[in-house]
Write a protein that holds these residues in place. Sequence first.
Motif, PDB file in Angstrom:
ATOM      1  N   GLN A   1      49.237  67.781  12.850  1.00  0.00           N
ATOM      2  CA  GLN A   1      47.819  68.128  12.895  1.00  0.00           C
ATOM      3  C   GLN A   1      46.950  66.879  13.015  1.00  0.00           C
ATOM      4  OE1 GLN A   1      46.153  69.866   9.330  1.00  0.00           O
ATOM      5  NE2 GLN A   1      44.560  70.942  10.480  1.00  0.00           N
ATOM      6  N   SER A   2      47.229  65.873  12.186  1.00  0.00           N
ATOM      7  CA  SER A   2      46.447  64.630  12.231  1.00  0.00           C
ATOM      8  C   SER A   2      46.559  63.967  13.593  1.00  0.00           C
ATOM      9  CB  SER A   2      46.918  63.674  11.134  1.00  0.00           C
ATOM     10  OG  SER A   2      46.691  64.200   9.852  1.00  0.00           O
ATOM     11  N   HIS A   3      47.771  63.920  14.117  1.00  0.00           N
ATOM     12  CA  HIS A   3      48.009  63.307  15.428  1.00  0.00           C
ATOM     13  C   HIS A   3      47.199  64.023  16.502  1.00  0.00           C
ATOM     14  CE1 HIS A   3      50.101  61.602  18.868  1.00  0.00           C
ATOM     15  NE2 HIS A   3      50.515  62.808  19.231  1.00  0.00           N
ATOM     16  N   SER A   4      47.183  65.354  16.452  1.00  0.00           N
ATOM     17  CA  SER A   4      46.440  66.137  17.441  1.00  0.00           C
ATOM     18  C   SER A   4      44.934  65.869  17.357  1.00  0.00           C
ATOM     19  CB  SER A   4      46.716  67.629  17.229  1.00  0.00           C
ATOM     20  OG  SER A   4      45.967  68.416  18.126  1.00  0.00           O
ATOM     21  N   ILE A   5      44.420  65.809  16.120  1.00  0.00           N
ATOM     22  CA  ILE A   5      42.986  65.534  15.937  1.00  0.00           C
ATOM     23  C   ILE A   5      42.627  64.147  16.466  1.00  0.00           C
ATOM     24  CG2 ILE A   5      41.157  65.200  14.235  1.00  0.00           C
ATOM     25  CD1 ILE A   5      42.643  67.251  12.462  1.00  0.00           C
ATOM     26  N   LEU A   6      43.447  63.172  16.133  1.00  0.00           N
ATOM     27  CA  LEU A   6      43.172  61.801  16.572  1.00  0.00           C
ATOM     28  C   LEU A   6      43.226  61.688  18.091  1.00  0.00           C
ATOM     29  CD1 LEU A   6      45.091  59.701  13.892  1.00  0.00           C
ATOM     30  CD2 LEU A   6      42.638  60.079  14.062  1.00  0.00           C
ATOM     31  N   LYS A   7      44.213  62.312  18.702  1.00  0.00           N
ATOM     32  CA  LYS A   7      44.299  62.271  20.165  1.00  0.00           C
ATOM     33  C   LYS A   7      43.050  62.900  20.782  1.00  0.00           C
ATOM     34  CE  LYS A   7      47.450  61.155  22.370  1.00  0.00           C
ATOM     35  NZ  LYS A   7      47.759  59.834  22.994  1.00  0.00           N
ATOM     36  N   GLY A   8      42.549  63.981  20.150  1.00  0.00           N
ATOM     37  CA  GLY A   8      41.330  64.621  20.633  1.00  0.00           C
ATOM     38  C   GLY A   8      40.115  63.725  20.548  1.00  0.00           C
ATOM     39  N   HIS A   9      40.148  62.781  19.590  1.00  0.00           N
ATOM     40  CA  HIS A   9      39.054  61.815  19.435  1.00  0.00           C
ATOM     41  C   HIS A   9      39.253  60.569  20.296  1.00  0.00           C
ATOM     42  CE1 HIS A   9      37.005  64.080  16.473  1.00  0.00           C
ATOM     43  NE2 HIS A   9      37.737  63.748  15.419  1.00  0.00           N
ATOM     44  N   GLY A  10      40.344  60.525  21.060  1.00  0.00           N
ATOM     45  CA  GLY A  10      40.603  59.361  21.895  1.00  0.00           C
ATOM     46  C   GLY A  10      41.237  58.202  21.152  1.00  0.00           C
ATOM     47  N   VAL A  11      41.808  58.488  19.977  1.00  0.00           N
ATOM     48  CA  VAL A  11      42.476  57.443  19.194  1.00  0.00           C
ATOM     49  C   VAL A  11      43.882  57.227  19.742  1.00  0.00           C
ATOM     50  CG1 VAL A  11      43.308  56.782  16.896  1.00  0.00           C
ATOM     51  CG2 VAL A  11      41.145  58.020  17.140  1.00  0.00           C
ATOM     52  N   ASP A  12      44.309  55.980  19.793  1.00  0.00           N
ATOM     53  CA  ASP A  12      45.669  55.638  20.230  1.00  0.00           C
ATOM     54  C   ASP A  12      46.634  56.015  19.105  1.00  0.00           C
ATOM     55  OD1 ASP A  12      48.041  54.561  21.111  1.00  0.00           O
ATOM     56  OD2 ASP A  12      47.208  52.607  21.642  1.00  0.00           O
ATOM     57  N   SER A  13      47.143  57.235  19.148  1.00  0.00           N
ATOM     58  CA  SER A  13      48.007  57.761  18.085  1.00  0.00           C
ATOM     59  C   SER A  13      49.370  58.141  18.644  1.00  0.00           C
ATOM     60  CB  SER A  13      47.353  58.983  17.440  1.00  0.00           C
ATOM     61  OG  SER A  13      48.203  59.562  16.462  1.00  0.00           O
ATOM     62  N   LYS A  14      50.405  57.852  17.855  1.00  0.00           N
ATOM     63  CA  LYS A  14      51.774  58.209  18.223  1.00  0.00           C
ATOM     64  C   LYS A  14      52.395  59.002  17.078  1.00  0.00           C
ATOM     65  CE  LYS A  14      52.561  54.077  21.072  1.00  0.00           C
ATOM     66  NZ  LYS A  14      51.177  53.554  20.944  1.00  0.00           N
ATOM     67  N   LEU A  15      53.310  59.889  17.416  1.00  0.00           N
ATOM     68  CA  LEU A  15      54.024  60.696  16.431  1.00  0.00           C
ATOM     69  C   LEU A  15      55.512  60.615  16.724  1.00  0.00           C
ATOM     70  CD1 LEU A  15      54.268  62.882  14.186  1.00  0.00           C
ATOM     71  CD2 LEU A  15      53.877  64.594  15.990  1.00  0.00           C
ATOM     72  N   GLU A  16      56.291  60.251  15.714  1.00  0.00           N
ATOM     73  CA  GLU A  16      57.749  60.239  15.839  1.00  0.00           C
ATOM     74  C   GLU A  16      58.345  61.088  14.719  1.00  0.00           C
ATOM     75  OE1 GLU A  16      61.647  57.249  15.950  1.00  0.00           O
ATOM     76  OE2 GLU A  16      59.645  56.426  15.594  1.00  0.00           O
ATOM     77  N   ILE A  17      59.124  62.063  15.104  1.00  0.00           N
ATOM     78  CA  ILE A  17      59.795  62.933  14.137  1.00  0.00           C
ATOM     79  C   ILE A  17      61.266  62.533  14.069  1.00  0.00           C
ATOM     80  CG2 ILE A  17      60.434  65.309  13.578  1.00  0.00           C
ATOM     81  CD1 ILE A  17      57.870  66.197  14.997  1.00  0.00           C
ATOM     82  N   ILE A  18      61.696  62.149  12.877  1.00  0.00           N
ATOM     83  CA  ILE A  18      63.053  61.652  12.666  1.00  0.00           C
ATOM     84  C   ILE A  18      64.005  62.826  12.427  1.00  0.00           C
ATOM     85  CG2 ILE A  18      64.523  60.149  11.266  1.00  0.00           C
ATOM     86  CD1 ILE A  18      62.361  58.658  12.842  1.00  0.00           C
ATOM     87  N   LYS A  19      65.018  62.937  13.259  1.00  0.00           N
ATOM     88  CA  LYS A  19      65.977  64.029  13.123  1.00  0.00           C
ATOM     89  C   LYS A  19      66.728  63.922  11.800  1.00  0.00           C
ATOM     90  CE  LYS A  19      69.686  66.457  15.525  1.00  0.00           C
ATOM     91  NZ  LYS A  19      70.562  66.499  16.742  1.00  0.00           N
ATOM     92  N   ASN A  20      66.767  65.021  11.066  1.00  0.00           N
ATOM     93  CA  ASN A  20      67.414  65.101   9.748  1.00  0.00           C
ATOM     94  C   ASN A  20      66.749  64.197   8.711  1.00  0.00           C
ATOM     95  OD1 ASN A  20      69.415  66.968  10.633  1.00  0.00           O
ATOM     96  ND2 ASN A  20      70.607  65.278  11.500  1.00  0.00           N
ATOM     97  N   GLY A  21      65.537  63.766   9.010  1.00  0.00           N
ATOM     98  CA  GLY A  21      64.835  62.869   8.094  1.00  0.00           C
ATOM     99  C   GLY A  21      64.251  63.596   6.899  1.00  0.00           C
TER     100      GLY A  21
END
Length: 221
Positions: free
Chosen positions: A180-200
């Motif tokens: 959710q945070s990543h989506s909001i930031l991208k909507g604001h034009g913020v340079d945001s990245k999301l990495e989901i760690i498998k089995n993390g």
Amino acid sequence: MRYFNLIATLLICITVTSVFGQKKIETFSYKGKNHNYIIQLPEDFDASKTYPVLIGPSEVKSLEDESFYWRGNSNTQGWILVSYPIYSATGRIGEVKAFLGHLKELYNVEGDKFHAVCFSANSSSIFELVMQIPEYFKGITGMAGNPSNSNKESLKRLKGLKVQFVVGDRDTYWMRAAEQSHSILKGHGVDSKLEIIKNGQHVMEPLIGKGFLDKANRLRN
């Protein structure tokens, strides 16, 4: 004579290692009060060179109180690592500014800006700190850490910074919050990245040290 030369050489090596290769507790003063922090320099530290500086939350009661995602790590991967109580610091902005200024007086900080890391319960207040003084920071990494989304407009203050969220897929609550945070930031034009760690999991112990520092390194450019 050869024996004394050997002893002298060993002493020099020990001194260099203690100053440049090991972590240490230092102190800076603000309004008459001393504040401790832990700093760890690269093993080949050269005071004439410029280094990226990464700050993570810690109570700093002993040398064992390094920030979690580099605790016990002997190789800084070229970073200067600083452990300091930067969480719940929104009422201590003057102190934090003085601390960052103190670090700039001692070290050549890459880009004249700092990087921050946050995780779990300390993350909302650390994001808030960065949003209050964004001019001091280049990037922030949330290791299962997120800003508060109660005021989505305030997240615009992260524009100009690099943000990344790293979260385990078994940590469903924090993963959804990061998405959710990543989506909001991208909507604001913020340079945001999301990495989901498998089995993390929520606490991503396998990433302590090099794994985390490699990820933090992505925000330098």
